[in-house]
Design a protein around this motif. Structure first.
Motif, short mmCIF file in Angstrom:
data_model
loop_
_atom_site.label_atom_id
_atom_site.label_comp_id
_atom_site.label_asym_id
_atom_site.label_seq_id
_atom_site.Cartn_x
_atom_site.Cartn_y
_atom_site.Cartn_z
N LEU A 1 36.06 37.32 47.19
CA LEU A 1 36.41 38.73 47.06
C LEU A 1 37.65 38.98 46.21
CD1 LEU A 1 35.84 39.85 50.77
CD2 LEU A 1 34.19 39.71 48.91
N TYR A 2 38.36 37.94 45.80
CA TYR A 2 39.67 38.15 45.19
C TYR A 2 39.74 37.47 43.82
CZ TYR A 2 40.61 39.56 49.93
OH TYR A 2 40.55 40.18 51.14
N ASP A 3 39.86 38.31 42.80
CA ASP A 3 39.98 37.84 41.43
C ASP A 3 41.40 38.13 40.94
OD1 ASP A 3 39.88 38.12 38.39
OD2 ASP A 3 37.87 37.36 38.80
N GLY A 4 42.07 37.12 40.44
CA GLY A 4 43.45 37.27 40.01
C GLY A 4 43.62 37.71 38.57
N SER A 5 42.53 38.10 37.90
CA SER A 5 42.61 38.43 36.47
C SER A 5 43.59 39.55 36.19
CB SER A 5 41.22 38.81 35.94
OG SER A 5 40.34 37.71 35.98
N ALA A 6 43.55 40.62 36.98
CA ALA A 6 44.42 41.77 36.72
C ALA A 6 45.89 41.38 36.83
CB ALA A 6 44.10 42.92 37.67
N LEU A 7 46.22 40.56 37.82
CA LEU A 7 47.61 40.11 37.99
C LEU A 7 48.03 39.26 36.80
CD1 LEU A 7 50.00 40.04 40.13
CD2 LEU A 7 49.16 37.74 40.65
N ILE A 8 47.17 38.37 36.38
CA ILE A 8 47.49 37.51 35.23
C ILE A 8 47.65 38.34 33.96
CG2 ILE A 8 46.61 35.66 33.75
CD1 ILE A 8 45.30 34.50 36.27
N GLN A 9 46.74 39.29 33.75
CA GLN A 9 46.84 40.14 32.56
C GLN A 9 48.12 40.97 32.58
OE1 GLN A 9 43.06 42.01 33.11
NE2 GLN A 9 41.94 40.51 31.87
N ASP B 1 46.64 48.48 50.63
CA ASP B 1 47.34 47.95 49.46
C ASP B 1 46.48 46.92 48.74
OD1 ASP B 1 47.55 46.21 51.64
OD2 ASP B 1 49.51 45.45 51.05
N ILE B 2 45.69 46.15 49.49
CA ILE B 2 44.84 45.15 48.87
C ILE B 2 43.65 45.80 48.19
CG2 ILE B 2 43.42 43.11 49.33
CD1 ILE B 2 46.53 42.78 49.42
N LEU B 3 43.11 46.85 48.78
CA LEU B 3 42.06 47.60 48.09
C LEU B 3 42.56 48.08 46.74
CD1 LEU B 3 40.51 49.81 50.94
CD2 LEU B 3 39.33 48.06 49.60
N THR B 4 43.82 48.52 46.71
CA THR B 4 44.40 49.02 45.46
C THR B 4 44.64 47.89 44.48
OG1 THR B 4 45.46 50.81 46.68
CG2 THR B 4 46.29 50.36 44.48
N LEU B 5 45.30 46.82 44.92
CA LEU B 5 45.69 45.75 44.02
C LEU B 5 44.50 45.02 43.40
CD1 LEU B 5 48.71 44.14 45.91
CD2 LEU B 5 48.75 45.09 43.61
N TYR B 6 43.49 44.74 44.21
CA TYR B 6 42.39 43.91 43.73
C TYR B 6 41.20 44.70 43.20
CZ TYR B 6 44.51 39.55 45.26
OH TYR B 6 45.34 38.46 45.40
N PHE B 7 41.02 45.94 43.67
CA PHE B 7 39.81 46.65 43.31
C PHE B 7 40.04 47.90 42.48
CE2 PHE B 7 39.06 44.32 47.30
CZ PHE B 7 38.12 43.42 46.82
N ALA C 1 49.23 50.26 41.98
CA ALA C 1 48.92 48.84 41.79
C ALA C 1 49.74 48.25 40.66
CB ALA C 1 47.42 48.67 41.51
N GLN C 2 49.88 48.99 39.57
CA GLN C 2 50.66 48.50 38.44
C GLN C 2 52.12 48.28 38.83
OE1 GLN C 2 49.71 47.81 34.98
NE2 GLN C 2 47.81 47.59 36.15
N ALA C 3 52.68 49.21 39.61
CA ALA C 3 54.07 49.07 40.04
C ALA C 3 54.23 47.87 40.96
CB ALA C 3 54.53 50.35 40.73
N THR C 4 53.31 47.73 41.92
CA THR C 4 53.40 46.60 42.85
C THR C 4 53.30 45.28 42.11
OG1 THR C 4 52.41 47.95 44.60
CG2 THR C 4 52.42 45.56 44.92
N MET C 5 52.35 45.17 41.19
CA MET C 5 52.20 43.93 40.44
C MET C 5 53.44 43.63 39.62
SD MET C 5 48.20 43.60 39.25
CE MET C 5 48.03 45.21 38.49
N ALA C 6 54.05 44.64 39.04
CA ALA C 6 55.26 44.42 38.24
C ALA C 6 56.39 43.84 39.11
CB ALA C 6 55.71 45.72 37.59
N TYR C 7 56.58 44.43 40.29
CA TYR C 7 57.61 43.90 41.20
C TYR C 7 57.27 42.47 41.63
CZ TYR C 7 59.85 48.50 41.96
OH TYR C 7 60.54 49.69 41.81
#
Length: 564
Positions: free
Chosen positions: A153-161, A483-489, A496-502
Motif C-alpha cells: 500500500l505504500y509507494d515512496g516515489s512522491a517522497l523521493i521526488q 495524515d497517511i492518506l494525505t502523504l501517500y495517496f 502533504a508537500q509541507a509535511t514531506m519538506a519538513y
C-alpha cells in the motif's frame, strides 16, 4: 452517505502519470542480484527477501537470515503481504457503514496475495543513485493495529521526488512484517521458547539487512531514520527501547533518528499475562490444538494455513467491540533482552536510544475506534467498558471513573472535551460517542505522546505536531491515519508537500527547519514551552501543546496502572 464523499475521493487519488521508463536497474547484494524497474526518476526494487520464509518449523519462530544465494530475482511485482486479520463489517447501520467505507480505501483495503512467505522489503531510490552516493535512508514501518497492513500500500516515489526537488535526495525502504497472531501471538508456551514479538523481530532483521546491503543501492547505513504510523509508529518507539535502548548492530547504530506518526508509549502487561494466555488458548482451541505447551505449538505449526489463519482471526479485532483493547500487540518478555520491559518503565528508567525524534497526532485519533461502541449509552457503561481494558489494575473502575470526570458527560456547545473536537453538540452519533472517542484517542495516542515527550525531551531533540487537516469532516473529524492518506495517496496537496519538506530536512539534516527557511519555523518541544506546529488545511501554524491539561495530568499519574 453523501456527507462521506470526501473519503472515496481521497482513496481514488493517484500519483501523476509516470515519466517514460528507462532500462531496468540492477543491484548486486550479498545474496544475489536484484533487478528492479524505473519510472518518474525513481528506481524501485520491490519484494526483496530479507529472511527465510517463516513456514513449517519456522512458523511462530523468530525470523532467520537468508544463508544462501538466491541468484538473480526480478523485484518488480506486487510483494506478497503477510497473513491479514480481516475486518468484518455490518453495513446495516451508520457506524459499521462508515467502517465499511474506510475499509475500501487504500489505507486498509484487503491485501492481495497474502501468505506466510512474506518477509520481504522494498527499496526505492533516485534513478541517479549509485553505490557511491551515500544517501540518507528512511525506513518505513506500516500501521494496521498489529493486525493488518503491507508494503503493497505504500509507494515512496512522491517522497523521493520531493527530495530530488529539494536537492537532498533520500532512499526509501519499506519492510513487511508478520501481523496478527502470526506476528504477535503471546502466552506461556511461546515465552518459554523465546518466540515472542515476532513482528518486531522481523522489523529488526529488516533494519539489519539495511545495515548490510543498503550501500549497494546508494544508501548510507550510518544515516537511517526509522518512520512509522499507528502500529508502525508504536513499533518505531519500540525500536528505541529494544535491547535496553542499544540500537547498535556490528558496532554501529541501526538508525540515527525516528519519526512517529500517531503512536509511542503503550504500557503493557507481559507476554505471560492472563489476557495474553486467554488469546493463545482461544486460538489453540479454535485450531483444534489443546493446552498451552510445547505440544500445542507443535500442533499449531503443523496446521494447514487456512485453519491457522481462521484460528488466529477468531479473537476480537481492532475495528470491533473491543476496539483498542488489542488481541495482538508487542508485550514485554523478560526471558531475553530483546523487548524485556513495558515501554513506560523503559522510558522512565532512561533505557532508550538517544536519537532526535518527530512525533505527532491527528486531532481526533479516537473517532474511528469509537464507531462500533454504540452499546455504551451511559457514563457507567463507559467506565465498566474501559475498566475491562486494564485487568491488572485492582482499582480500575475507580481510576477510570476519575479519568472520565475530565471529559464532560454531555458536551454542550463550546465545550472542547468531545471528539471530533471543536464541534460542540454536533457529531454525537450515540450518547457517549464523543466522550469515548476523546478518551480512546487520548489514552492511546495524543496525551500519551505528551507524557512521553515530557520524559525524553530533556535528553533528545524533539519536535511535535497536531494535524487538523480534516476538521469539519462529519462524525470522524481529523481521524486516525488521515495524515497517511494525505502523504501517500494525495501527495500533491499543500499539507502533504509541507509535511514531506519538513521530514526530508529531518531525515537529511536531523532538523525539520534546516532546508525550509521560508516555511513556518518548527520549534523544538520542551516541557516548559510545549511548542508544536499545527498542520491545518493550507497552512502550518505554531501552537501550544496544552489542551486537556487536567486529563493529561491524571493520565500521567496513572501510567503504571493503565496497562493493557
Amino acid at each position: 452517505m453523501q456527507y462521506l464523499s470526501i473519503l472515496p475521493l481521497l482513496a481514488s487519488a493517484v500519483f501523476a502519470a509516470p515519466l517514460q521508463e528507462r532500462s531496468a536497474p540492477s543491484v548486486t547484494i550479498a545474496n544475489g542480484t536484484v533487478i528492479g524497474s524505473s519510472s518518474g526518476g525513481v528506481d524501485s526494487f520491490k519484494g526483496i527477501p530479507f529472511a527465510q520464509p517463516p513456514v513449517g518449523n519456522l512458523r511462530l519462530r523468530p525470523p532467520q537470515s537468508i544463508n544462501k544465494s538466491f541468484g538473480t530475482i526480478t523485484a518488480t511485482g506486487i510483494p506478497r503481504g503477510c497473513p491479514q486479520m480481516y475486518v468484518s463489517v455490518d453495513n446495516s447501520n451508520l457506524p459499521e457503514a462508515v467502517i465499511g467505507l474506510l475499509a475500501d480505501t487504500p489505507l486498509v483495503q484487503t491485501v492481495s496475495d497474502a501468505g506466510e512467505d512474506c518477509l520481504t522489503l522494498n527499496v526505492q531510490r533516485p534513478s541517479t543513485a549509485t553505490s557511491s552516493s551515500k544517501l540518507p535512508v528512511v525506513f518505513w514501518i506500516y500501521g494496521g493495529g498489529f493486525e493488518f497492513g503491507s508494503t503493497q500500500l505504500y509507494d515512496g516515489s512522491a517522497l523521493i521526488q520531493k527530495s530530488m526537488a529539494m536537492a537532498n535526495n533520500v532512499i526509501f525502504v519499506a519492510v513487511n512484517y508478520r501481523v496478527g497472531g502470526f506476528g504477535f501471538l503471546a502466552g506461556n508456551a511461546l515465552a518459554s521458547e523465546g518466540s515472542t514479538n515476532l513482528g518486531l523481530r522481523d522489523q529488526r532483521l529488516g533494519l539489519q539487512w539495511v545495515a548490510e546491503n543498503i550501500a549497494a543501492f546508494g544508501g548510507d547505513p550510518d544515516k537511517v531514520t526509522i518512520w512509522g504510523e499507528s502500529a508502525g509508529s508504536i513499533s518505531v518507539f519500540d525500536h528505541t527501547i529494544i535491547n535496553g535502548g542499544d540500537n547498535t548492530y556490528m558496532g554501529k547504530p541501526l538508525f540515527r533518528a525516528a519519526i512517529m506518526d500517531s503512536g509511542s508509549v503503550v504500557p503493557v502487561d507481559p507476554v505471560t499475562a492472563s489476557q495474553a494466555n486467554t488469546v493463545f488458548t482461544t486460538v489453540a482451541q479454535y485450531a483444534g490444538c489443546s493446552g498451552n505447551s510445547e505440544a500445542t505449538l507443535t500442533c499449531l505449526r503443523n496446521k494447514d494455513y487456512t485453519t491457522l489463519l481462521n484460528a488466529m482471526n477468531s479473537v476480537p479485532g481492532i475495528l470491533g467491540p473491543r476496539s483498542l483493547d488489542l488481541s495482538y500487540l508487542p508485550r514485554p518478555d523478560s526471558s531475553d533482552n530483546f523487548f524485556s520491559q513495558s515501554p513506560d518503565v523503559a522510558v522512565t528508567s532512561g533505557k532508550f536510544a538517544k536519537v532526535p525524534i518527530i512525533i505527532g497526532d491527528q486531532e481526533d485519533e479516537g473517532t474511528l475506534f469509537a464507531l462500533t461502541l454504540s452499546n455504551l449509552q451511559t457514563n457507567d457503561d463507559v467506565v465498566n467498558y474501559l475498566a475491562s481494558y486494564f485487568p491488572g489494575d485492582a482499582n480500575a473502575e475507580a481510576d477510570v471513573a476519575a479519568l472520565m470526570s475530565h471529559y464532560p458527560d454531555e458536551p454542550l456547545l463550546g465545550q472542547p472535551a468531545g471528539s471530533p473536537f471543536r464541534t460542540g453538540i454536533f457529531n454525537n452519533i450515540y450518547p457517549q460517542f464523543k466522550r469515548v472517542a476523546a478518551v480512546l484517542g487520548d489514552i492511546t495516542f495524543t496525551l500519551t505522546r505528551r507524557v512521553y515527550l515530557d520524559v525524553v525531551s530533556s535528553q533528545v531533540k524533539a519536535w511535535s505536531y497536531l494535524n487538523t487537516n480534516f476538521y469539519g469532516t462529519p462524525i470522524l473529524g481529523t481521524f486516525h491515519a488521515t495524515d497517511i492518506l494525505t502523504l501517500y495517496f494525495t501527495p500533491a496537496l499543500p499539507a502533504a508537500q509541507a509535511t514531506m519538506a519538513y521530514y526530508i530536512s529531518f531525515i537529511t539534516k536531523l532538523d525539520p527547519n534546516t532546508l525550509n527557511p521560508s516555511m513556518t519555523n518548527w520549534p523544538q518541544w520542551d516541557s516548559t514551552g510545549r511548542n508544536i506546529v499545527n498542520f491545518s488545511g493550507l497552512t502550518v501554524t505554531a501552537d501550544k501543546d496544552n489542551f486537556r491539561e487536567d486529563a493529561y495530568q491524571y493520565l500521567k499519574s496513572k501510567t503504571n496502572v493503565f496497562k493493557v
